[in-house]
Design an enzyme around this catalytic site. Structure first.
Site, PDB file in Angstrom:
ATOM      1  CE1 TYR A 164      -3.704   2.535   0.925  1.00 51.18           C
ATOM      2  CE2 TYR A 164      -2.122   3.342   2.544  1.00 51.18           C
ATOM      3  CZ  TYR A 164      -3.300   3.502   1.828  1.00 51.18           C
ATOM      4  OH  TYR A 164      -4.059   4.635   2.017  1.00 51.18           O
ATOM      5  CB  THR A 199     -13.164   5.144   5.984  1.00 44.68           C
ATOM      6  OG1 THR A 199     -11.794   4.707   5.942  1.00 44.68           O
ATOM      7  CG2 THR A 199     -13.228   6.649   5.791  1.00 44.68           C
TER       8      THR A 199
HETATM    9  P1  NAP Z   1     -12.587   2.765   1.932  1.00 43.14           P
HETATM   10  O1  NAP Z   1     -13.642   3.149   2.902  1.00 43.14           O
HETATM   11  O2  NAP Z   1     -11.961   1.423   2.032  1.00 43.14           O
HETATM   12  O3  NAP Z   1     -13.167   2.985   0.454  1.00 43.14           O
HETATM   13  C1  NAP Z   1     -12.416   2.606  -0.662  1.00 43.14           C
HETATM   14  C2  NAP Z   1     -13.272   2.793  -1.893  1.00 43.14           C
HETATM   15  O4  NAP Z   1     -12.505   2.378  -3.029  1.00 43.14           O
HETATM   16  C3  NAP Z   1     -14.544   1.931  -1.872  1.00 43.14           C
HETATM   17  O5  NAP Z   1     -15.606   2.674  -2.402  1.00 43.14           O
HETATM   18  C4  NAP Z   1     -14.180   0.786  -2.810  1.00 43.14           C
HETATM   19  O6  NAP Z   1     -15.295   0.185  -3.447  1.00 43.14           O
HETATM   20  C5  NAP Z   1     -13.332   1.550  -3.816  1.00 43.14           C
HETATM   21  N1  NAP Z   1     -12.589   0.662  -4.713  1.00 43.14           N
HETATM   22  C6  NAP Z   1     -11.703  -0.311  -4.408  1.00 43.14           C
HETATM   23  N2  NAP Z   1     -11.288  -0.914  -5.537  1.00 43.14           N
HETATM   24  C7  NAP Z   1     -11.925  -0.312  -6.576  1.00 43.14           C
HETATM   25  C8  NAP Z   1     -11.923  -0.474  -7.986  1.00 43.14           C
HETATM   26  N3  NAP Z   1     -11.191  -1.444  -8.579  1.00 43.14           N
HETATM   27  N4  NAP Z   1     -12.685   0.350  -8.745  1.00 43.14           N
HETATM   28  C9  NAP Z   1     -13.443   1.299  -8.178  1.00 43.14           C
HETATM   29  N5  NAP Z   1     -13.507   1.503  -6.845  1.00 43.14           N
HETATM   30  C10 NAP Z   1     -12.755   0.694  -6.056  1.00 43.14           C
HETATM   31  O7  NAP Z   1     -11.376   3.800   1.968  1.00 43.14           O
HETATM   32  P2  NAP Z   1     -11.280   5.329   2.432  1.00 43.14           P
HETATM   33  O8  NAP Z   1     -10.727   5.345   3.796  1.00 43.14           O
HETATM   34  O9  NAP Z   1     -12.525   6.045   2.109  1.00 43.14           O
HETATM   35  O10 NAP Z   1     -10.087   5.801   1.470  1.00 43.14           O
HETATM   36  C11 NAP Z   1     -10.282   6.669   0.371  1.00 43.14           C
HETATM   37  C12 NAP Z   1      -8.903   7.119  -0.104  1.00 43.14           C
HETATM   38  O11 NAP Z   1      -8.202   7.772   0.962  1.00 43.14           O
HETATM   39  C13 NAP Z   1      -8.007   5.971  -0.551  1.00 43.14           C
HETATM   40  O12 NAP Z   1      -7.245   6.378  -1.660  1.00 43.14           O
HETATM   41  C14 NAP Z   1      -7.103   5.740   0.653  1.00 43.14           C
HETATM   42  O13 NAP Z   1      -5.884   5.137   0.302  1.00 43.14           O
HETATM   43  C15 NAP Z   1      -6.929   7.170   1.138  1.00 43.14           C
HETATM   44  N6  NAP Z   1      -6.504   7.269   2.542  1.00 43.14           N
HETATM   45  C16 NAP Z   1      -7.348   6.865   3.538  1.00 43.14           C
HETATM   46  C17 NAP Z   1      -6.921   6.989   4.859  1.00 43.14           C
HETATM   47  C18 NAP Z   1      -7.816   6.605   6.018  1.00 43.14           C
HETATM   48  O14 NAP Z   1      -7.371   6.721   7.165  1.00 43.14           O
HETATM   49  N7  NAP Z   1      -9.038   6.166   5.802  1.00 43.14           N
HETATM   50  C19 NAP Z   1      -5.642   7.508   5.146  1.00 43.14           C
HETATM   51  C20 NAP Z   1      -4.829   7.896   4.106  1.00 43.14           C
HETATM   52  C21 NAP Z   1      -5.269   7.783   2.800  1.00 43.14           C
HETATM   53  P3  NAP Z   1     -16.013  -1.170  -2.906  1.00 43.14           P
HETATM   54  O15 NAP Z   1     -17.020  -0.722  -1.884  1.00 43.14           O
HETATM   55  O16 NAP Z   1     -16.619  -1.748  -4.139  1.00 43.14           O
HETATM   56  O17 NAP Z   1     -14.944  -2.026  -2.315  1.00 43.14           O
END
Ligand code: NAP
Length: 241
Positions: A164, A199
């Site tokens: 990641y 999340t």
């Molecule tokens: P999340 O709740 O796990 O959501 C991830 C999203 O990506 C879900 O809607 C998932 O869809 C979608 N996804 C995965 N594979 C996909 C694909 N092949 N095509 C289209 N959609 C796809 O994550 P989040 O926390 O909201 O994270 C959002 C962004 O913020 C990410 O880039 C993550 O790396 C970044 N980020 C998050 C954190 C944190 O603390 N949460 C910290 C740093 C960075 P499904 O529902 O279909 O699986």
């Protein structure tokens, strides 16, 4: 594709992986600012359900659409569907990502996990950008936000989730490449770190709400002309690569 609300003249913003988490909140905030939001998800039923939670509450509108960022056929289908409706993407938020290896060490990470992680988090963002950034350049306006992470910073490399973390480093490199390729235009390309957010990915113990996590992403997505490009931002401030 299913639209909610009027969608006349507003700027169009496409968000990937927007059925939950930070992506959904970015859609909500962009809709509140009057954008016509393309809320995309790999499962169209989930995209529809998520779009309904925003509904017509914002000043803008929401269209739910299927987009799996790892499937070229899915990207092509959406691009031609949008072209047929004369919808031009002005803002692209590459938000979709997977985190498979939180508990893995660098020497144990299965290569299959590394491959799957890069396919979604890096190649997915590149492929979607290749579909929509040329139109931005042609029209002379665009914003791309690559949702990255401090885990991708080379300056502070730790042992956390190697596949990641490396994928986010590569995504940041893509930000630099694309910013260089669009230099001198009003197409502005940046990476954003949302911080540690509550999340499914961040878990319930994270200190930030999705509203806080979406803030810098939305700020970069709505930059005025002559805004920054080719940078990495957290809390609206530039951070090290
Ligand atoms: P999340 O709740 O796990 O959501 C991830 C999203 O990506 C879900 O809607 C998932 O869809 C979608 N996804 C995965 N594979 C996909 C694909 N092949 N095509 C289209 N959609 C796809 O994550 P989040 O926390 O909201 O994270 C959002 C962004 O913020 C990410 O880039 C993550 O790396 C970044 N980020 C998050 C954190 C944190 O603390 N949460 C910290 C740093 C960075 P499904 O529902 O279909 O699986």
């Amino acid at each position: 594709m299913h639209s909610i609300g009027g969608m006349a003249e507003s700027r169009v913003a496409l968000v990937t992986g927007a059925n939950r988490g930070i992506g959904l909140e970015v859609c909500r905030q962009l809709s509140a600012r009057g954008y016509h939001v393309l809320l995309t998800a790999r499962d169209p039923a989930k995209a529809d359900a998520a779009a309904r939670t925003i509904g017509t509450s914002g000043a803008g509108s929401v269209t739910a659409a299927r987009l799996d960022v790892t499937k070229e056929t899915s990207i092509r289908a959406l691009a031609s569907d949008l072209a047929a409706r004369s919808l031009h993407v002005d803002v692209l938020v590459n938000n979709a990502a997977i985190l498979l290896d939180e508990d893995e060490g660098m020497l144990e990470t299965p290569i299959a996990d590394l491959r799957a992680t890069f396919e979604t988090n890096v190649q997915g963002a590149v492929a979607v950008s290749q579909a929509f950034v040329p139109g931005m350049i042609e029209r002379g306006h665009g914003r791309v936000v690559n949702v990255s992470s401090e885990a991708g910073q080379l300056a502070s490399r730790e042992t956390y989730a190697p596949a990641y973390s490396m994928s986010k480093t590569a995504l940041n490199a893509f930000t630099r490449q694309l910013a260089a390729a669009t230099r001198g235009t009003d197409v502005l390309i940046n990476s954003a770190c949302p911080g540690w957010v509550r999340t499914d990915m961040g878990g319930p113990g994270a200190p930030r709400s999705v509203e806080e996590g979406a803030d810098t992403i939305v700020w970069l997505a709505t930059l005025a002309p002559k805004g920054p490009t080719g940078g990495f931002f957290s809390d609206r401030r530039k951070i090290e690569w």
